[in-house]
Design a protein around this motif. Structure first.
Motif, PDB file in Angstrom:
ATOM      1  N   UNK A 140      58.304  48.080  42.756  1.00 19.40           N
ATOM      2  CA  UNK A 140      59.320  48.026  43.819  1.00 19.40           C
ATOM      3  C   UNK A 140      60.056  49.370  43.897  1.00 19.40           C
ATOM      4  N   UNK A 141      60.425  49.884  42.746  1.00 18.86           N
ATOM      5  CA  UNK A 141      61.146  51.151  42.675  1.00 18.86           C
ATOM      6  C   UNK A 141      60.282  52.295  43.222  1.00 18.86           C
ATOM      7  N   UNK A 142      59.025  52.315  42.778  1.00 20.67           N
ATOM      8  CA  UNK A 142      58.117  53.386  43.225  1.00 20.67           C
ATOM      9  C   UNK A 142      57.885  53.319  44.732  1.00 20.67           C
ATOM     10  N   UNK A 143      57.769  52.093  45.256  1.00 19.27           N
ATOM     11  CA  UNK A 143      57.540  51.924  46.704  1.00 19.27           C
ATOM     12  C   UNK A 143      58.674  52.555  47.510  1.00 19.27           C
ATOM     13  N   UNK A 144      59.898  52.318  47.028  1.00 16.61           N
ATOM     14  CA  UNK A 144      61.057  52.860  47.753  1.00 16.61           C
ATOM     15  C   UNK A 144      61.062  54.382  47.660  1.00 16.61           C
ATOM     16  N   UNK A 145      60.850  54.885  46.423  1.00 12.83           N
ATOM     17  CA  UNK A 145      60.910  56.345  46.211  1.00 12.83           C
ATOM     18  C   UNK A 145      59.817  57.075  46.973  1.00 12.83           C
ATOM     19  N   UNK A 172      57.934  49.431  54.857  1.00 19.98           N
ATOM     20  CA  UNK A 172      58.024  49.516  56.324  1.00 19.98           C
ATOM     21  C   UNK A 172      58.893  48.355  56.803  1.00 19.98           C
ATOM     22  N   UNK A 173      60.072  48.696  57.310  1.00 23.68           N
ATOM     23  CA  UNK A 173      61.048  47.703  57.778  1.00 23.68           C
ATOM     24  C   UNK A 173      61.306  46.618  56.729  1.00 23.68           C
ATOM     25  N   UNK A 174      61.288  47.039  55.478  1.00 27.43           N
ATOM     26  CA  UNK A 174      61.408  46.057  54.394  1.00 27.43           C
ATOM     27  C   UNK A 174      62.855  45.633  54.159  1.00 27.43           C
ATOM     28  N   UNK A 175      63.000  44.501  53.515  1.00 32.93           N
ATOM     29  CA  UNK A 175      64.341  43.984  53.217  1.00 32.93           C
ATOM     30  C   UNK A 175      65.067  44.943  52.274  1.00 32.93           C
ATOM     31  N   UNK A 213      54.417  43.018  55.785  1.00 30.79           N
ATOM     32  CA  UNK A 213      54.552  44.475  55.792  1.00 30.79           C
ATOM     33  C   UNK A 213      53.738  45.038  54.620  1.00 30.79           C
ATOM     34  N   UNK A 214      54.340  45.887  53.778  1.00 31.05           N
ATOM     35  CA  UNK A 214      53.561  46.484  52.684  1.00 31.05           C
ATOM     36  C   UNK A 214      53.779  45.743  51.353  1.00 31.05           C
ATOM     37  N   UNK A 215      54.394  44.567  51.435  1.00 28.16           N
ATOM     38  CA  UNK A 215      54.482  43.720  50.243  1.00 28.16           C
ATOM     39  C   UNK A 215      55.785  43.799  49.477  1.00 28.16           C
ATOM     40  N   UNK A 216      56.786  44.502  50.032  1.00 25.55           N
ATOM     41  CA  UNK A 216      58.042  44.698  49.278  1.00 25.55           C
ATOM     42  C   UNK A 216      58.770  43.370  49.029  1.00 25.55           C
ATOM     43  N   UNK A 236      47.740  47.800  52.366  1.00 26.86           N
ATOM     44  CA  UNK A 236      48.702  48.449  51.449  1.00 26.86           C
ATOM     45  C   UNK A 236      49.376  47.401  50.568  1.00 26.86           C
ATOM     46  N   UNK A 237      49.723  46.277  51.198  1.00 28.17           N
ATOM     47  CA  UNK A 237      50.366  45.196  50.437  1.00 28.17           C
ATOM     48  C   UNK A 237      49.435  44.719  49.321  1.00 28.17           C
ATOM     49  N   UNK A 238      48.167  44.569  49.670  1.00 26.70           N
ATOM     50  CA  UNK A 238      47.187  44.118  48.669  1.00 26.70           C
ATOM     51  C   UNK A 238      47.187  45.076  47.472  1.00 26.70           C
ATOM     52  N   UNK A 239      47.215  46.379  47.773  1.00 26.75           N
ATOM     53  CA  UNK A 239      47.225  47.376  46.681  1.00 26.75           C
ATOM     54  C   UNK A 239      48.492  47.259  45.831  1.00 26.75           C
ATOM     55  N   UNK A 240      49.625  47.029  46.512  1.00 26.53           N
ATOM     56  CA  UNK A 240      50.883  46.912  45.761  1.00 26.53           C
ATOM     57  C   UNK A 240      50.890  45.660  44.876  1.00 26.53           C
ATOM     58  N   UNK A 241      50.358  44.566  45.398  1.00 28.51           N
ATOM     59  CA  UNK A 241      50.321  43.335  44.588  1.00 28.51           C
ATOM     60  C   UNK A 241      49.422  43.558  43.359  1.00 28.51           C
TER      61      UNK A 241
END
Ligand SMILES: C[S@@+](CC[C@H](N)C(=O)[O-])C[C@H]1O[C@@H](n2cnc3c(N)ncnc32)[C@H](O)[C@@H]1O
Length: 222
Positions: A52-57, A62-65, A91-94, A122-127
């Motif tokens: 989660x932290x890396x995604x933000x940084x 994309x339009x995530x909560x 979105x990207x899984x956030x 992208x979401x699949x990769x993040x999960x």
């Protein structure tokens, strides 16, 4: 005499150890991962939080909560011990990853819908990176059509996609949400018809959590 004492000592020491081992084994969580040792869950939680932290940084959202809403999603999912969670708008899984933090404890599953192919992959990769790919099913396509394939009972539904579609999603999901289940909707200040729908039905109880982007929390009473 010595022999009898030895037998008594062995029985006194080893039998309790055997019982302890047996009860520990029952608590190892092999049958129910939510019983997994606390340390194991803490490690899994750290892994998700790091993603989660890396995604933000690295701007992989994309339009995530915002974080506050992510925390609210986790808290509500975990506190209701939700097993079957549905999200409209991956979105990207956030937000999905925030929900997964709760699923570590509830041993539940998330089904999440995304119309955009690139964001879905992208979401699949993040999960996968967070080690929760088995806890999540991404359905790629138009959720307005695809929710018809969902099976209930749903414990928690989270709506965070096209604003003009919120009432349609509500109408389609509500029959599948079990009594006592929750319907959560994001950015509801942008969707007055949705707010009206969830605040005027006698079967629903709604509160608004306004810390982040504005979350309607609706209880299906019966
Ligand atoms: C606000 S973003 C979701 C953010 C995500 N919940 C998060 O916090 O990380 C909305 C997403 O809904 C998707 N979407 C819009 N209309 C859709 C539809 N009809 N079916 C499925 N997904 C849709 C968009 O492509 C977009 O990725």
């Amino acid at each position: 005499m010595v022999k009898r004492n030895t037998v008594i000592v062995i029985a006194g020491v080893f039998l309790p150890m055997c019982f302890a081992a047996l009860s520990l084994q029952r608590g190892t969580g092999e049958l129910h991962p939510s019983n997994a040792p606390v340390a194991e869950r803490a490690t899994a939680e750290k892994k998700i939080l790091a993603v989660l932290d890396r995604m933000v940084k690295s701007h992989e959202t994309y339009l995530s909560v915002p974080t506050q809403d992510g925390q609210a999603l986790r808290l509500l999912t975990e506190a209701t011990d939700a097993k079957n969670v549905v999200e409209i708008g991956t979105s990207t899984g956030y937000s999905g990853l925030w929900i997964c933090l709760a699923l570590l404890k509830t041993n539940g599953h998330l089904t999440t819908f995304e119309i955009d192919h690139q964001r879905a992959s992208m979401a699949q990769e993040h999960f996968k990176e967070a080690g929760v790919e088995k806890k999540v099913t991404i359905v790629q396509g138009d959720a307005h059509e695809l929710v018809a394939k969902l099976k209930g009972p749903i414990d928690v539904a989270f709506i965070d996609a096209d604003k003009s579609g919120y009432v349609d999603y509500l109408n389609k999901l509500l029959p599948l949400v079990q009594p006592g289940g929750l319907i959560l909707a994001h950015n509801v200040d942008m969707v007055p018809d949705y707010v009206k729908a969830v605040t005027t039905s006698a079967d629903l109880e709604t509160i608004f959590y306004m810390e982040g982007g504005g979350l309607a929390v609706t209880l299906k009473k019966r």
